[in-house]
Design a protein around this motif. Structure first.
Motif, PDB file in Angstrom:
ATOM      1  N   TYR A   1       0.834  -1.202   0.000  1.00  0.00           N
ATOM      2  CA  TYR A   1       0.000   0.000   0.000  1.00  0.00           C
ATOM      3  C   TYR A   1       0.869   1.253   0.000  1.00  0.00           C
ATOM      4  CZ  TYR A   1      -3.562   3.411   1.084  1.00  0.00           C
ATOM      5  OH  TYR A   1      -4.382   4.502   1.024  1.00  0.00           O
TER       6      TYR A   1
ATOM      7  N   MET B   1       3.800   1.003  -2.848  1.00  0.00           N
ATOM      8  CA  MET B   1       3.304   0.791  -4.216  1.00  0.00           C
ATOM      9  C   MET B   1       2.221   1.785  -4.628  1.00  0.00           C
ATOM     10  SD  MET B   1       4.981  -1.744  -5.602  1.00  0.00           S
ATOM     11  CE  MET B   1       4.086  -2.748  -6.775  1.00  0.00           C
ATOM     12  N   LYS B   2       1.468   2.307  -3.654  1.00  0.00           N
ATOM     13  CA  LYS B   2       0.350   3.190  -4.022  1.00  0.00           C
ATOM     14  C   LYS B   2       0.559   4.643  -3.607  1.00  0.00           C
ATOM     15  CE  LYS B   2      -4.132   2.111  -3.683  1.00  0.00           C
ATOM     16  NZ  LYS B   2      -4.799   1.937  -4.990  1.00  0.00           N
ATOM     17  N   GLU B   3       1.064   4.836  -2.383  1.00  0.00           N
ATOM     18  CA  GLU B   3       1.084   6.178  -1.817  1.00  0.00           C
ATOM     19  C   GLU B   3       2.327   6.985  -2.218  1.00  0.00           C
ATOM     20  OE1 GLU B   3      -1.519   7.220   1.237  1.00  0.00           O
ATOM     21  OE2 GLU B   3      -2.138   6.577  -0.755  1.00  0.00           O
ATOM     22  N   VAL B   4       3.478   6.330  -2.106  1.00  0.00           N
ATOM     23  CA  VAL B   4       4.729   7.055  -2.331  1.00  0.00           C
ATOM     24  C   VAL B   4       4.923   7.308  -3.825  1.00  0.00           C
ATOM     25  CG1 VAL B   4       7.234   6.916  -2.080  1.00  0.00           C
ATOM     26  CG2 VAL B   4       5.753   5.983  -0.310  1.00  0.00           C
TER      27      VAL B   4
ATOM     28  N   TYR C   1      -7.547  -1.438   0.357  1.00  0.00           N
ATOM     29  CA  TYR C   1      -6.677  -0.426  -0.237  1.00  0.00           C
ATOM     30  C   TYR C   1      -7.468   0.666  -0.955  1.00  0.00           C
ATOM     31  CZ  TYR C   1      -2.513  -3.267   0.724  1.00  0.00           C
ATOM     32  OH  TYR C   1      -1.511  -3.976   1.328  1.00  0.00           O
TER      33      TYR C   1
ATOM     34  N   MET D   1      -4.923  -6.901  -3.278  1.00  0.00           N
ATOM     35  CA  MET D   1      -3.784  -7.169  -4.169  1.00  0.00           C
ATOM     36  C   MET D   1      -4.076  -8.315  -5.137  1.00  0.00           C
ATOM     37  SD  MET D   1      -1.555  -4.910  -3.653  1.00  0.00           S
ATOM     38  CE  MET D   1      -0.192  -5.514  -4.653  1.00  0.00           C
TER      39      MET D   1
ATOM     40  N   SER E   1      -7.118  -0.836  -7.224  1.00  0.00           N
ATOM     41  CA  SER E   1      -6.675  -1.130  -5.855  1.00  0.00           C
ATOM     42  C   SER E   1      -5.238  -1.660  -5.812  1.00  0.00           C
ATOM     43  CB  SER E   1      -7.615  -2.167  -5.232  1.00  0.00           C
ATOM     44  OG  SER E   1      -7.033  -2.699  -4.061  1.00  0.00           O
TER      45      SER E   1
ATOM     46  N   SER F   1      -2.382   0.327  -9.197  1.00  0.00           N
ATOM     47  CA  SER F   1      -2.903   1.627  -9.634  1.00  0.00           C
ATOM     48  C   SER F   1      -1.890   2.409 -10.461  1.00  0.00           C
ATOM     49  CB  SER F   1      -3.325   2.453  -8.422  1.00  0.00           C
ATOM     50  OG  SER F   1      -2.250   2.571  -7.520  1.00  0.00           O
ATOM     51  N   LYS F   2      -0.621   1.995 -10.400  1.00  0.00           N
ATOM     52  CA  LYS F   2       0.395   2.770 -11.122  1.00  0.00           C
ATOM     53  C   LYS F   2       0.764   2.125 -12.460  1.00  0.00           C
ATOM     54  CE  LYS F   2       0.784   5.796  -7.801  1.00  0.00           C
ATOM     55  NZ  LYS F   2       1.956   6.035  -6.972  1.00  0.00           N
TER      56      LYS F   2
END
Lengths: 415, 341
Positions: free
Chosen positions: A78, A81-84, B232, B257, B303, B306-307
């Protein structure tokens, strides 16, 4: 105390105090490399680049990672992988580099075997290199545990359990390594310490040793030719750079390597961005669950051959239990290549294609290792178990029996 | 030229290892299955046929081994596989005989009350509020019954018809529920008229009240989040977790995930036909139509991956950077080596 005069330039100021020019010449400007080499000699520099990438990406990940069984998985999947911002990039670089560095280590090592670069004065290069391989293995294993996914957990469970086979102290030893009866939070935190502190320090020290061991015997070359480095260096310094058999590390050698590294990086970032599952097993994106064993447990690809040797001995022999024979065989396989200079009884330094018997032996070993690697991932049932057994025995026989025999023959033929 | 030969050898050996460890090992560890089929009649009958074939092969293997208990077990499996094929063939033949085009939404609207749908289900968009909150509903039924406002969007007509006529068969949970432990949603036995016409009317009604568009998040929440969390993206199952656990036999996993741990292909096949991918699972077949299923997977990507877009564009830029650098590095190397060769 040295006689210090008024400096004529900044460089001179430093030269008088810390002998900067001399240091540069020792390290690069007049560190001589044979001219007769090809891209296979670029692996060392590629490895250095990959290790640097691992080190830097590791530092960045360390800023957000939380070594706690309750927080680790989410801090990776999380937060990072998602926030930073670009956290995914650093994680993917770290994971893919960790996997690819083993590919390059294997190429580096087998180039060394193929060209006979482990003997006749170069033993310490080989030994320090194999030490690095062993410590990198420990580094990879401890790092794989940190995301605290299903494969992290169960790989840790299986591998720490191996120590239970040691007579008398096995059980206590397993508990001591885990810090608990089962793999759990204390196991994670101690492997975290190993991964980010102790092992990197040791790795950097051994890399220093590995570089140092190159200085006296120098790098081998495509023909295994014995070069008089002092003579050739003199030629080079006198300006006869065309006829000299050596080039300086800077800029001659590195200019070539920068080109190879740049090409390699295109491939590397293709893997990082588009093709990373081989280095980031999907199963490890399930959080660790002590109550649910994954259907298939297997290590990362670079440990598969050793893992298959562990599983290859699947039946008891006399009083020896299958699991213990396997564990012994695997422990030996892990360190076995360290002793290459001992198995090889011939002092011929030449590429394998100029040494008939050795050439056949080399490719048999490669084929055996490929088979071990592939079957290390497949379920060890029925026919597969026998393939595992024979290729495990094959590995040991090739190293301990075949190689000494063919090299003794070679030595006698050369007399 | 010699250098190229050495390079090719390295590529071939690396390629052989890669092929063995990745595609080949995957094909052994995860045997190929037929791809998701949104014609559920065909999907179910195909799977039942595959299972019969598998059972026949297993029986032959057992007979070859001569082990009596193995033969007994294998022939029992074959029998039940055959029975299953028969059941699904006749079930879907019956559903296929319903003429959905003749469905009348107005009589469907009356039927929804008359047939008792609204006793358990809410239809918020039509003004039928839930009888109790989600927590109490999940305690009463195991899992909160879904609101029916959007089912016309999420499912195709034939699947809805099948679901109304025999929910347990359609959701593929007959291995868990039987006469002594009945499935919470009862089959619709008709409100007095022609049963198949009434089913068509109900389907027509649900289609008529369905929204034209739904967000990926709403589709995911309606389809998955009565049981599953996806923390998430702040989706949490809207019921009593303990009741849901008891009802399903395990706590349904958090799906945050799953796009990375299961990959898109698996998820597509699994949502389409749970029993094909994980025989015996207590998770019902979801049965979403193709569009809704795509939206669910898109939201799972939101979720757990996302990138992805950023990764792919950044990746291209970095590769271009190193391609340009290679040209410069090559030129520099030529310059240096012009004095060495």
């Amino acid at each position: 105390m040295a006689h210090i005069t008024k400096a004529t330039s900044v460089r001179d100021w430093f030269d008088q105090r810390i002998a900067l020019t001399k240091l540069w010449n020792v390290l690069a400007g007049q560190y001589w490399i044979p001219k007769n080499i090809n891209f296979l000699w670029a692996m060392g520099v590629i490895l250095t680049v990959l290790f640097t990438l691992l080190f830097i990406s590791g530092l960045l990940l360390l800023m957000y990672y939380k070594p706690d069984a309750n927080l680790a998985f989410d801090s990776v999947n999380y937060t990072i992988m998602k926030e930073v911002e670009y956290g995914w990039l650093w994680r993917h670089i770290h994971a893919v580099a960790a996997s690819v560095i083993f590919l390059i280590i294997y190429i580096h090592a087998f180039v060394g075997i193929y060209y006979g670069s482990y003997k006749k004065g170069r033993e310490m290069i080989w030994i320090s290199g194999m030490l690095l391989f062993l410590i990198f293995s420990a580094e990879a294993f401890s790092g794989y545990m940190l995301p605290w996914g299903q494969m992290s957990y169960w790989a840790a469970q299986v591998i720490t359990q191996l120590f239970g086979g040691i007579p008398f102290i096995g059980g206590a030893l397993v508990e001591w390594i885990r810090g608990d009866y089962a793999v759990s939070d204390p196991t994670l935190t101690r492997f975290f310490m190993l991964h980010v502190c102790l092992l990197p320090i040791v790795i950097i020290m051994v890399i220093g040793l590995h570089f140092y061991t190159l200085r006296v015997p120098h790098v081998n070359n495509l023909e295994g030719e014995e070069i008089d480095f002092e003579l050739e260096a003199e030629k080079y310094l006198k300006g006869d750079t065309i006829n000299s058999k050596v080039i300086p590390f800077w800029p001659g050698f590195l200019s070539k390597d920068f080109f190879y590294v740049s090409l390699f990086m295109i491939f590397f970032f293709y893997l990082v961005s588009f093709h990373f599952n081989f280095a980031m097993d999907p199963i490890n994106f399930d959080p660790a669950n002590a109550a649910k064993t994954p259907t298939h447990i297997y290590p990362e690809w670079y440990f598969l051959w050793q893992y298959e040797i562990l599983r290859g001995f699947f039946f008891d022999i006399g009083p020896l239990k299958a699991a213990d024979i396997g564990a012994l065989a695997m422990a030996f396989a892990g360190i076995s290549l360290l002793f290459m200079p001992l198995y090889d009884r011939s002092d011929v330094v030449a590429p394998a294609h100029k040494r008939k018997g050795f050439f056949v032996w080399f490719w048999l070993l490669i084929i055996d290792l490929i088979i071990l690697t592939v079957y290390g991932k497949l379920p060890p049932t029925g026919f597969n178990a026998w393939i595992g057994f024979f290729s495990s025995v094959g590995f040991l026989v090739l190293l301990l029996v075949v190689l000494p025999i063919i090299t003794i023959k070679e030595r006698k033929a050369n007399r | 030229m010699k250098e190229l030969k050495a390079f090719l050898i390295v590529v071939i050996v690396t390629g052989a290892i890669y092929w063995g460890v990745e595609p080949y090992a995957h094909s052994v560890l995860h045997p190929h299955v037929e791809p998701a089929n949104f014609d559920f009649a065909k999907e179910d009958i195909n799977l039942a046929k595959t299972n019969v074939e598998k059972a026949e092969t297993a029986l032959k293997a057992a007979q070859a081994s001569g082990d009596a208990t193995a033969i007994d077990g294998a022939s029992k499996t074959l029998e039940s596989a055959k029975a299953q094929l028969e059941k699904y063939s006749s079930f879907w033949a019956d559903i296929n005989s319903i003429d959905l085009a003749k469905g009348d939404a107005t009589s469907g609207q009356n039927l929804v009350v008359a047939a008792g749908c609204t006793a358990c289900h809410s239809i918020k968009s039509a003004g039928f509020e839930p009888a109790m909150d989600d927590k109490s509903a999940s305690e009463a039924y195991g899992v909160a019954p879904p609101d029916l406002s959007n089912i016309g969007y999420l499912y195709d007509g034939k699947f809805l018809a099948a679901l109304i006529k025999d929910p347990a068969m359609t959701l593929k949970v007959t291995h868990k529920f039987n006469d002594t432990n009945p499935f919470p949603m009862t089959a619709f036995y008709g409100a007095g008229g022609d049963l198949n016409q009434e089913v068509a009317d109900l389907v027509a009604y649900f289609k008529s009240i369905a929204p034209k568009e739904m967000s990926d998040r709403d589709v995911f929440v309606e389809s998955c989040a009565r049981c599953h969390d996806m923390k998430y993206v702040n989706v949490f199952a809207n019921g009593n977790k303990q009741s849901i656990s008891n009802y399903l036999g395990m706590t349904p996993p958090d799906l945050s995930m799953y796009i990375r741990s299961r990959d898109e292909l698996y998820l597509n096949n699994f949502i389409n036909d749970t029993q094909k991918m994980l025989p015996g699972t207590s998770m019902p077949r979801v049965g979403l139509n193709e569009k809704a299923q795509k939206q669910v997977i898109e939201y799972m990507r939101e979720s757990g991956d996302s990138k992805k877009d950023e990764r792919e564009t950044t990746g291209i830029y970095i590769m271009i950077y190193f391609a340009i650098l290679s040209v410069f590095a090559w030129a520099w190397k030529r310059k240096i080596w012009s004095k060495l060769h």
